[in-house]
Design a protein around this motif. Sequence first.
Motif, PDB file in Angstrom:
ATOM      1  N   SER A   3       0.787  -1.231   0.000  1.00  0.00           N
ATOM      2  CA  SER A   3       0.000   0.000   0.000  1.00  0.00           C
ATOM      3  C   SER A   3       0.818   1.280   0.000  1.00  0.00           C
ATOM      4  N   HIS A   4       2.089   1.216   0.423  1.00  0.00           N
ATOM      5  CA  HIS A   4       2.831   2.446   0.672  1.00  0.00           C
ATOM      6  C   HIS A   4       3.967   2.710  -0.316  1.00  0.00           C
ATOM      7  N   HIS A   5       3.995   1.972  -1.414  1.00  0.00           N
ATOM      8  CA  HIS A   5       5.077   2.185  -2.378  1.00  0.00           C
ATOM      9  C   HIS A   5       4.538   2.296  -3.794  1.00  0.00           C
ATOM     10  N   ALA A   6       5.190   3.138  -4.569  1.00  0.00           N
ATOM     11  CA  ALA A   6       4.766   3.389  -5.951  1.00  0.00           C
ATOM     12  C   ALA A   6       5.006   2.176  -6.836  1.00  0.00           C
ATOM     13  N   MET A   7       4.206   2.062  -7.879  1.00  0.00           N
ATOM     14  CA  MET A   7       4.476   1.075  -8.919  1.00  0.00           C
ATOM     15  C   MET A   7       5.814   1.379  -9.558  1.00  0.00           C
ATOM     16  N   GLN A   8       6.458   0.343 -10.109  1.00  0.00           N
ATOM     17  CA  GLN A   8       7.708   0.517 -10.839  1.00  0.00           C
ATOM     18  C   GLN A   8       7.523  -0.076 -12.247  1.00  0.00           C
ATOM     19  N   GLY A   9       8.359  -1.066 -12.614  1.00  0.00           N
ATOM     20  CA  GLY A   9       8.246  -1.644 -13.943  1.00  0.00           C
ATOM     21  C   GLY A   9       7.012  -2.520 -14.097  1.00  0.00           C
ATOM     22  N   MET A  10       6.605  -2.746 -15.360  1.00  0.00           N
ATOM     23  CA  MET A  10       5.460  -3.613 -15.622  1.00  0.00           C
ATOM     24  C   MET A  10       5.662  -4.365 -16.927  1.00  0.00           C
ATOM     25  N   ALA A  11       4.950  -5.480 -17.052  1.00  0.00           N
ATOM     26  CA  ALA A  11       5.016  -6.295 -18.265  1.00  0.00           C
ATOM     27  C   ALA A  11       3.719  -7.089 -18.361  1.00  0.00           C
ATOM     28  N   TYR A  12       3.331  -7.454 -19.589  1.00  0.00           N
ATOM     29  CA  TYR A  12       2.067  -8.154 -19.798  1.00  0.00           C
ATOM     30  C   TYR A  12       2.296  -9.462 -20.530  1.00  0.00           C
ATOM     31  N   ASP A  13       1.743 -10.540 -19.969  1.00  0.00           N
ATOM     32  CA  ASP A  13       1.751 -11.847 -20.619  1.00  0.00           C
ATOM     33  C   ASP A  13       0.570 -11.879 -21.576  1.00  0.00           C
ATOM     34  N   ASN A  14       0.849 -11.655 -22.856  1.00  0.00           N
ATOM     35  CA  ASN A  14      -0.214 -11.556 -23.855  1.00  0.00           C
ATOM     36  C   ASN A  14      -0.823 -12.898 -24.217  1.00  0.00           C
ATOM     37  N   VAL A  15      -0.189 -13.992 -23.805  1.00  0.00           N
ATOM     38  CA  VAL A  15      -0.741 -15.323 -24.061  1.00  0.00           C
ATOM     39  C   VAL A  15      -1.727 -15.701 -22.965  1.00  0.00           C
ATOM     40  N   ASN A  16      -1.303 -15.537 -21.719  1.00  0.00           N
ATOM     41  CA  ASN A  16      -2.137 -15.920 -20.581  1.00  0.00           C
ATOM     42  C   ASN A  16      -2.948 -14.770 -20.014  1.00  0.00           C
ATOM     43  N   ARG A  17      -2.819 -13.586 -20.621  1.00  0.00           N
ATOM     44  CA  ARG A  17      -3.621 -12.412 -20.291  1.00  0.00           C
ATOM     45  C   ARG A  17      -3.458 -11.992 -18.831  1.00  0.00           C
ATOM     46  N   ARG A  18      -2.199 -11.771 -18.443  1.00  0.00           N
ATOM     47  CA  ARG A  18      -1.908 -11.354 -17.072  1.00  0.00           C
ATOM     48  C   ARG A  18      -0.911 -10.202 -17.078  1.00  0.00           C
ATOM     49  N   LEU A  19      -1.181  -9.207 -16.273  1.00  0.00           N
ATOM     50  CA  LEU A  19      -0.330  -8.040 -16.115  1.00  0.00           C
ATOM     51  C   LEU A  19       0.484  -8.176 -14.835  1.00  0.00           C
ATOM     52  N   TYR A  20       1.770  -7.819 -14.916  1.00  0.00           N
ATOM     53  CA  TYR A  20       2.651  -7.866 -13.744  1.00  0.00           C
ATOM     54  C   TYR A  20       3.245  -6.485 -13.501  1.00  0.00           C
ATOM     55  N   ILE A  21       3.183  -6.043 -12.253  1.00  0.00           N
ATOM     56  CA  ILE A  21       3.714  -4.737 -11.862  1.00  0.00           C
ATOM     57  C   ILE A  21       4.611  -4.923 -10.640  1.00  0.00           C
ATOM     58  N   ALA A  22       5.810  -4.379 -10.703  1.00  0.00           N
ATOM     59  CA  ALA A  22       6.748  -4.441  -9.586  1.00  0.00           C
ATOM     60  C   ALA A  22       6.585  -3.226  -8.689  1.00  0.00           C
ATOM     61  N   GLN A  23       6.851  -3.405  -7.409  1.00  0.00           N
ATOM     62  CA  GLN A  23       6.908  -2.294  -6.451  1.00  0.00           C
ATOM     63  C   GLN A  23       7.740  -2.744  -5.253  1.00  0.00           C
ATOM     64  N   ILE A  24       8.293  -1.785  -4.529  1.00  0.00           N
ATOM     65  CA  ILE A  24       9.028  -2.084  -3.300  1.00  0.00           C
ATOM     66  C   ILE A  24       8.035  -2.537  -2.233  1.00  0.00           C
ATOM     67  N   ARG A  25       8.463  -3.468  -1.384  1.00  0.00           N
ATOM     68  CA  ARG A  25       7.588  -3.998  -0.352  1.00  0.00           C
ATOM     69  C   ARG A  25       7.477  -3.063   0.846  1.00  0.00           C
ATOM     70  N   ASN A  26       6.318  -3.051   1.457  1.00  0.00           N
ATOM     71  CA  ASN A  26       6.153  -2.328   2.711  1.00  0.00           C
ATOM     72  C   ASN A  26       7.148  -2.865   3.737  1.00  0.00           C
ATOM     73  N   GLY A  27       7.841  -1.969   4.429  1.00  0.00           N
ATOM     74  CA  GLY A  27       8.784  -2.377   5.459  1.00  0.00           C
ATOM     75  C   GLY A  27      10.145  -2.775   4.948  1.00  0.00           C
ATOM     76  N   SER A  28      10.346  -2.757   3.641  1.00  0.00           N
ATOM     77  CA  SER A  28      11.642  -3.130   3.072  1.00  0.00           C
ATOM     78  C   SER A  28      12.661  -2.020   3.272  1.00  0.00           C
ATOM     79  N   ASP A  29      13.943  -2.405   3.312  1.00  0.00           N
ATOM     80  CA  ASP A  29      15.008  -1.403   3.310  1.00  0.00           C
ATOM     81  C   ASP A  29      15.079  -0.687   1.967  1.00  0.00           C
TER      82      ASP A  29
END
Length: 320
Positions: free
Chosen positions: A60-86
């Motif tokens: 909840s507390h970190h911005a989105m970063q990179g993203m990519a889409y699996d056009n075969v299986n129709r799934r979107l992936y978005i990276a972000q830093i984890r809450n509480g991470s260094d």
Amino acid sequence: MSTTPSRRTILKATGIGLLGLGAAAAVPSATAAATVPTSSRFDLSQPSYERFRSVSLHESHHAMQGMAYDNVNRRLYIAQIRNGSDGDDLCINQLSIEGELTGHMHVNNAGHGVSIGVEPVGSASCIWMESNSSEHSDDGRGTALARFKFVNGGTPSSVKKFLTGSKSITCATDPVYKRLLVRRSEGGHMHYRLFSLADAAAGRFSSPLASFDQPKLGDGSVTFQGYTVLGRYLYTLDGTGHADASDINSYVTAIDMNSGKVVQRSLTKAGKTLVFREPEGMMVYKTVGGHLRLCFGFASRPSMSSSTRYASVYYKDVLI
């Protein structure tokens, strides 16, 4: 890329090691290559459209970063830093293209997540991303590429790692031409190399389809926020977060990978009414009907004082 202006980092090139997956996977020196067949490119001067706006990710507390889409299986992936991470432990979010959160996966000691890729393998989605972070902080950047199967609620297993000993290394995938574009620091510059995805998955990095230094973007001091690839062209996103729509400085740029030259650069005001709108991440999406879209993301928040972060995705779809 950072969640607040005071923590923003402008990516700068430094030296780099050239070791790959074992000694045999070392890549060649940074010499020019130009063997990418011609293709259409997106016209960046055309209007942008909203894919989804202000959705919540798993962290909840970190911005989105990179993203990519699996056009075969129709799934979107978005990276972000984890809450509480260094600062270098990431969460990979799985969403529908409409922005519905359907899963997540935690990846420790990864880096910053500026750009990721995805490779469909049957019904599975294999994530490509940075790994082996240089330090446990917000300045940590990947020193190798990792490839692993996305498992909802899990952590990576059976991980393959490539180009170990790198510095500030990331990647992006071309879902149409099935290629992997690698961006890393070499000889004092951020450098790109393009490979077939099959070669990369097999650890073969000796024969890039293209090899070129990142050209100057704007005045040369821009905040780099993401990139993606389609056919002959690299697309980049840069700019900073802002509280006032009149301060928008986010640009999308098209680069011909055969020449390494900028062919088009355009200011984008997509999502200009988002609160503290910050450009984050790019990808290419292919609709069920076969239409291609150049997507770029923006982080935002409910209010300037809120610690909650939202993700929004916009796109351009005119090819020339």
